[in-house]
Enzyme design. Sequence first.
Site, PDB file in Angstrom:
ATOM      1  N   PHE A 122       0.895  -1.219   0.128  1.00 41.16           N
ATOM      2  CA  PHE A 122      -0.089   0.126   0.022  1.00 41.16           C
ATOM      3  C   PHE A 122       0.915   1.351  -0.129  1.00 41.16           C
ATOM      4  O   PHE A 122       0.567   2.358   0.412  1.00 41.16           O
ATOM      5  CB  PHE A 122      -1.058  -0.171   1.282  1.00 41.16           C
ATOM      6  CG  PHE A 122      -1.950  -0.883   1.318  1.00 41.16           C
ATOM      7  CD1 PHE A 122      -2.360  -1.927   0.318  1.00 41.16           C
ATOM      8  CD2 PHE A 122      -2.433  -1.261   2.508  1.00 41.16           C
ATOM      9  CE1 PHE A 122      -3.175  -2.784   0.234  1.00 41.16           C
ATOM     10  CE2 PHE A 122      -3.346  -2.437   2.534  1.00 41.16           C
ATOM     11  CZ  PHE A 122      -3.864  -3.126   1.484  1.00 41.16           C
ATOM     12  N   CYS A 148       3.721   2.099  -2.852  1.00 42.37           N
ATOM     13  CA  CYS A 148       4.509   2.571  -4.056  1.00 42.37           C
ATOM     14  C   CYS A 148       3.824   3.699  -4.504  1.00 42.37           C
ATOM     15  O   CYS A 148       2.714   3.711  -4.891  1.00 42.37           O
ATOM     16  CB  CYS A 148       4.364   1.360  -5.152  1.00 42.37           C
ATOM     17  SG  CYS A 148       5.545   1.215  -6.449  1.00 42.37           S
ATOM     18  N   THR A 172       8.686   4.232   0.045  1.00 42.50           N
ATOM     19  CA  THR A 172       9.358   5.528  -0.494  1.00 42.50           C
ATOM     20  C   THR A 172       8.595   6.719  -0.541  1.00 42.50           C
ATOM     21  O   THR A 172       7.265   6.749  -0.481  1.00 42.50           O
ATOM     22  CB  THR A 172       9.902   5.115  -2.004  1.00 42.50           C
ATOM     23  OG1 THR A 172       9.007   4.718  -2.695  1.00 42.50           O
ATOM     24  CG2 THR A 172      11.076   4.117  -1.941  1.00 42.50           C
ATOM     25  N   CYS A 191      39.233  21.182  20.441  1.00 39.84           N
ATOM     26  CA  CYS A 191      38.870  22.234  19.538  1.00 39.84           C
ATOM     27  C   CYS A 191      39.837  22.284  18.347  1.00 39.84           C
ATOM     28  O   CYS A 191      41.363  22.475  18.812  1.00 39.84           O
ATOM     29  CB  CYS A 191      38.750  23.349  20.306  1.00 39.84           C
ATOM     30  SG  CYS A 191      38.259  24.747  19.288  1.00 39.84           S
ATOM     31  N   CYS A 216      38.304  25.920  14.105  1.00 34.66           N
ATOM     32  CA  CYS A 216      37.590  26.320  12.751  1.00 34.66           C
ATOM     33  C   CYS A 216      36.539  27.257  13.085  1.00 34.66           C
ATOM     34  O   CYS A 216      36.532  28.104  12.066  1.00 34.66           O
ATOM     35  CB  CYS A 216      36.946  25.082  12.132  1.00 34.66           C
ATOM     36  SG  CYS A 216      35.319  24.601  13.012  1.00 34.66           S
ATOM     37  N   CYS A 257      31.345  26.977  15.066  1.00 37.28           N
ATOM     38  CA  CYS A 257      30.315  27.141  16.264  1.00 37.28           C
ATOM     39  C   CYS A 257      30.089  28.519  16.281  1.00 37.28           C
ATOM     40  O   CYS A 257      28.970  29.182  16.732  1.00 37.28           O
ATOM     41  CB  CYS A 257      31.020  26.415  17.379  1.00 37.28           C
ATOM     42  SG  CYS A 257      32.594  26.924  18.167  1.00 37.28           S
ATOM     43  N   CYS A 276      20.798  25.085  22.740  1.00 40.49           N
ATOM     44  CA  CYS A 276      20.065  24.755  21.595  1.00 40.49           C
ATOM     45  C   CYS A 276      20.875  23.515  20.942  1.00 40.49           C
ATOM     46  O   CYS A 276      20.340  22.808  20.048  1.00 40.49           O
ATOM     47  CB  CYS A 276      20.028  25.769  20.505  1.00 40.49           C
ATOM     48  SG  CYS A 276      21.172  26.490  19.679  1.00 40.49           S
TER      49      CYS A 276
END
Lengths: 437, 464
Positions: free
Chosen positions: A136, A138, A204, A346, A349, A352, A384
Amino acid sequence: MADLSIDFVGIKSPNPFWLASAPPTDKAVNVTRAFEAGWGGVVWKTLGEDPPVVNVNGPRYSTLMSQDRRVIGFNNIELISDRPLRTNLDEILRVKRAWPDRAMVVSLMAPVDEAAWRRLLPMTEDAGADGVELNFGCPHGMSERGMGSTVGQIPEYIQLITEWCKHYSRLPVIVKLTPNITDIRQAARAAHAGGADSVSLINTLNSVMGVDLDRMTMIPSTDGAGSHGGYCGPAVKPIALNMVAEIARDAQTRDLPISGIGGISTWRDAAEFIALGCGSVQVCTAAMVYGFKIVEDLCDGLSNFMDQRGYASIEAFRGGAVQTVKDWNALNLNHVEKAVIDQDHCIQCGRCHVVCEDTSHQAITATRDGRRHFEVREEDCVGCNLCVSICPAPGALAMRALASGEIDRRTGERVSGEYANWSMHPDNPMRVAASAD
Amino acid sequence: METPATRSCGLRAGRLSEADYARNFSDAHPLLTRAQAMIEAERCYYCYDAPCIAACPTGIDVPSFIQRIAQDNLRGAARAILEANPLGGMCARVCPTEVLCEEACVRNASEAKPVEIGALQRFAVDGYLAEPGEPLFRRAADTGRRIAVVGGGPAGLACAHGLARRGHAVVLFDARAKLGGLNEYGIAAYKAADAFAQAEVRWLLSIGGIEARSQQMLGRDFTLQSLLDEYDAVFLGLGLAGTNALGVDGEATGEAVRDAVDFIAQLRQAERPAEVPIGRRVVVIGGGMTAVDAAVQSRLLGAEEVTMVYRRGPDTMTASLAERHWAQTHGVTIRYWSAPTAVAQEDGEVAGVRLAATALVDGRLVTTGEEHTIEADMVLKAIGQTYLPEPTGAAIALKGGRILTDANGRTSLARVWAGGDCRYGGRDLTVEAVEHGKRSAVDIDFALSGQEPDAAPELEAAHG
């Protein structure tokens, strides 16, 4: 050694890994190769009534890839089996006889027509199937003919056809659900009401993979035009996990067995589906990307995990995480976390900092004493988890839960240590006095 | 490798087969494939205030150009590079990236393997130059100003390009037959294979407004005063035209003892490497990039034994660690703590180099009294180059033997700027010379127009 074998709605299988109903299970030659490789079972590619469908001869598949060409998402517009029904049934009989210890589930699809299902089911049973899976889900091609996801989007049809199948067959009935709906619980409840032994999900998702900007044509296309296909692969796993969890924790369906499907590529993916309640798992994209051998690595990884955790069987940890899935309103608003940067890990980079600065709460410094230095300002951090989520350096950023009695430097308030959700929150005009859970 | 055609001592051309020459002098580090570039580009973290940008003397926006490669936008990647460094193609080939951008890459902290920024930069620039399409940069409206740029090396080219973009008319003088300076004459052939230096010059000049006059030498064909009389401003990118002498016995033993820079230039300009004679046993004296280029190319020409001799230890050698590894993997022996005291001769031919062992004592380099000889039939001198002040006359203030300027390249003489290796205080890097030329162009424009540099007209073409 952990016991990987399962008994899923009466269908026995030496391990929980079944190949999902899809191109890898279309023919005896494929399924035999799969069993030789070690797959615990298959869901034979969907059978329908003769005459067989006709597939396009242009591209049936396309993928979403990472830069190093790892497949993240996979799209197909193949229809159900395009071979005569009798050919498939004969092969199913032959393969099941040769591999009696493996699960042989057969996927079926027919219109909302009782007579069609009445014809198909006895034939499938006679072919030696261990169970049937009702397709049921596709979302392409067949849906335009009133089948597949068109049925899966109407709970009344799901229930009706499930009832027919239970009536005309003694085989376990697994109802495969489409994710192209708004509330998966409606579909699962309908299957349950119809007497389904189990649901399997997800099928899918509707998808268009892209646009060829040189030809101004959607991808994939056949003779200059394309049609939406069904999307699967690692990218859909979070969607599948949510839908599985919704069914696993729903009061009406919490005891309904679930066969989990959706982007399972590693033992860890499989274990996560099992932890959210699945009694078997189905795999397709990983096999279509790497071949059948991948099942060895799935079994080995799952087995090692279970040994390390002391889980003797799949049942021992199945559903172990279900009770942690809640409605948002049940979350503890008194719980406070802050991000912490481990300066030893750390790599500087600065991502953050910039994402917090640009898109969040300006809670991470970029410099200290004129030097490049990234540090969380707890007085601004709302917990967060954005910085942790995007940090490329393992171990560099983590969340720390404030202990009871500790001062939240953002609010200046002491962490109470008491559970209190939105329904009890002082700012909620509708609040109730008692705990919600 | 095939059997050498000859292994006899003394200077010999044609020691190797043509196939070996072709292999030896092909591209040292071939262009990344598209797949390699995509995977490498994905490794870039797109850092905030990226340390690689700060480490690049020209300040190329490295994360942006790499992101554009990843987005299959080579033209945009090239724009990001060439905007900051119009010689970004050669710099991608010759920069000691391991002590510049790649040393600053944050990937070093976690996995000791930086993003291959240099290789990606080359991928972007080469890819763009292969299919340039519409010009990336267009000239601003003609200002009516004329500027003389003396020296067509990296500093002069960068300055000329910057001035031309701003609408000035540039006349670019160079003493040699070809533009490019050290890119054309002073870099190992395998670093600039397929005549890339000239391809880059052609692209750079295609902006228009630059009139190149080759084989015009300051002090011989014109004077600084004549330029000041005729032009609104002058930029001097003169390089280092002098070489240091060993000052030891036997130094003047014909063509078997020569300056490495001349040897490198000869090889770069030769029709075929087979034409360039090389000894069987070569000693290269010096510890810089020029010494490495000379030593490795000696091996590639068929010398069987090549020894680099340096009077101090590895820590003070100006050739980077990567360059030293490059030399060693090409069969060059590096001998530290050795100072030449004489070129030994037999029958009027070079027979070896006499070396005194050295040591640091209380911070001073001294000879220990021990001596030994390395047999050799050829000696290449790479012990540094010097600025020759005579062509400019005595009008310009020097410091440390080079031209003293401010940060923008202004010299002590009004309307005269200078940059590149001839300018005091640099590290003698190609990329630094480019930055000198670029900044001086901005400053010259400012001086001539009175407009703040930031108020420069929109210089980019609407891209097609």
